[in-house]
Write a protein that holds these residues in place. Structure first.
Motif, PDB file in Angstrom:
ATOM      1  N   LYS A  36       0.695  -1.152   0.077  1.00  0.00           N
ATOM      2  CA  LYS A  36      -0.033  -0.054   0.045  1.00  0.00           C
ATOM      3  C   LYS A  36       0.866   1.291   0.030  1.00  0.00           C
ATOM      4  N   MET A  37       0.660   2.191  -0.836  1.00  0.00           N
ATOM      5  CA  MET A  37       0.943   3.750  -0.778  1.00  0.00           C
ATOM      6  C   MET A  37       1.160   4.034   0.614  1.00  0.00           C
ATOM      7  N   MET A  54       5.046  13.454   0.287  1.00  0.00           N
ATOM      8  CA  MET A  54       3.776  12.857   0.314  1.00  0.00           C
ATOM      9  C   MET A  54       3.352  11.888   1.419  1.00  0.00           C
ATOM     10  N   ALA A  55       2.302  12.382   2.048  1.00  0.00           N
ATOM     11  CA  ALA A  55       2.092  11.424   3.158  1.00  0.00           C
ATOM     12  C   ALA A  55       0.548  10.969   2.974  1.00  0.00           C
ATOM     13  N   ARG A  56       0.302   9.642   3.225  1.00  0.00           N
ATOM     14  CA  ARG A  56      -0.949   9.112   3.132  1.00  0.00           C
ATOM     15  C   ARG A  56      -1.476   8.879   4.454  1.00  0.00           C
ATOM     16  N   PHE A  87      -2.297   5.081   9.814  1.00  0.00           N
ATOM     17  CA  PHE A  87      -3.152   4.881   8.623  1.00  0.00           C
ATOM     18  C   PHE A  87      -3.122   3.666   7.890  1.00  0.00           C
ATOM     19  N   ASN A  88      -1.807   3.311   7.505  1.00  0.00           N
ATOM     20  CA  ASN A  88      -1.598   2.085   6.901  1.00  0.00           C
ATOM     21  C   ASN A  88      -2.534   0.987   6.988  1.00  0.00           C
ATOM     22  N   PRO A  89      -2.654   0.278   7.870  1.00  0.00           N
ATOM     23  CA  PRO A  89      -3.394  -0.942   8.244  1.00  0.00           C
ATOM     24  C   PRO A  89      -5.044  -0.634   7.640  1.00  0.00           C
ATOM     25  N   PHE A  90      -5.277   0.501   7.632  1.00  0.00           N
ATOM     26  CA  PHE A  90      -6.869   0.661   7.115  1.00  0.00           C
ATOM     27  C   PHE A  90      -6.932   1.065   5.727  1.00  0.00           C
ATOM     28  N   ALA A  91      -5.774   1.349   5.094  1.00  0.00           N
ATOM     29  CA  ALA A  91      -5.683   1.591   3.600  1.00  0.00           C
ATOM     30  C   ALA A  91      -5.871   0.480   2.676  1.00  0.00           C
TER      31      ALA A  91
END
Length: 87
Positions: free
Chosen positions: A5-6, A22-24, A76-80
């Motif tokens: 995931k980005m 750039m931050a997701r 956030f990554n686990p939810f992306a």
């Protein structure tokens, strides 16, 4: 990329002649993040992507600031959603 995931990265901004982080960070953290100095909506197509932000270099060049942004991305990554794979 984290878990396919980005997550975050650097993008060279030719207009500003600098590298933007750039931050997701996701929708929930988006509004709060935009209140931080040097943070702006991620927009390189004319249409901002909600949940993604750009950060100016002077706001990620210290270890403390960079850690803040990387932690926000990793929270956030686990939810992306994973990126679609090209065949």
């Amino acid at each position: 990329m984290v878990e396919d995931k980005m997550c975050c990265g650097l993008m060279n901004n030719k207009k500003k002649e600098t590298d933007l982080l750039m931050a997701r960070i996701g929708d929930e953290a988006y509004s709060k993040a935009l209140q931080r100095p040097g943070c702006m909506p991620m927009d390189f197509t004319g249409r901002p992507l909600k949940g993604f932000v750009f950060v100016l270099p002077d706001r990620y060049d210290s270890e403390k600031d960079l850690t803040y942004w990387l932690d926000a991305c990793l929270v956030f990554n686990p939810f992306a959603k994973a990126c679609k794979r090209k065949s």
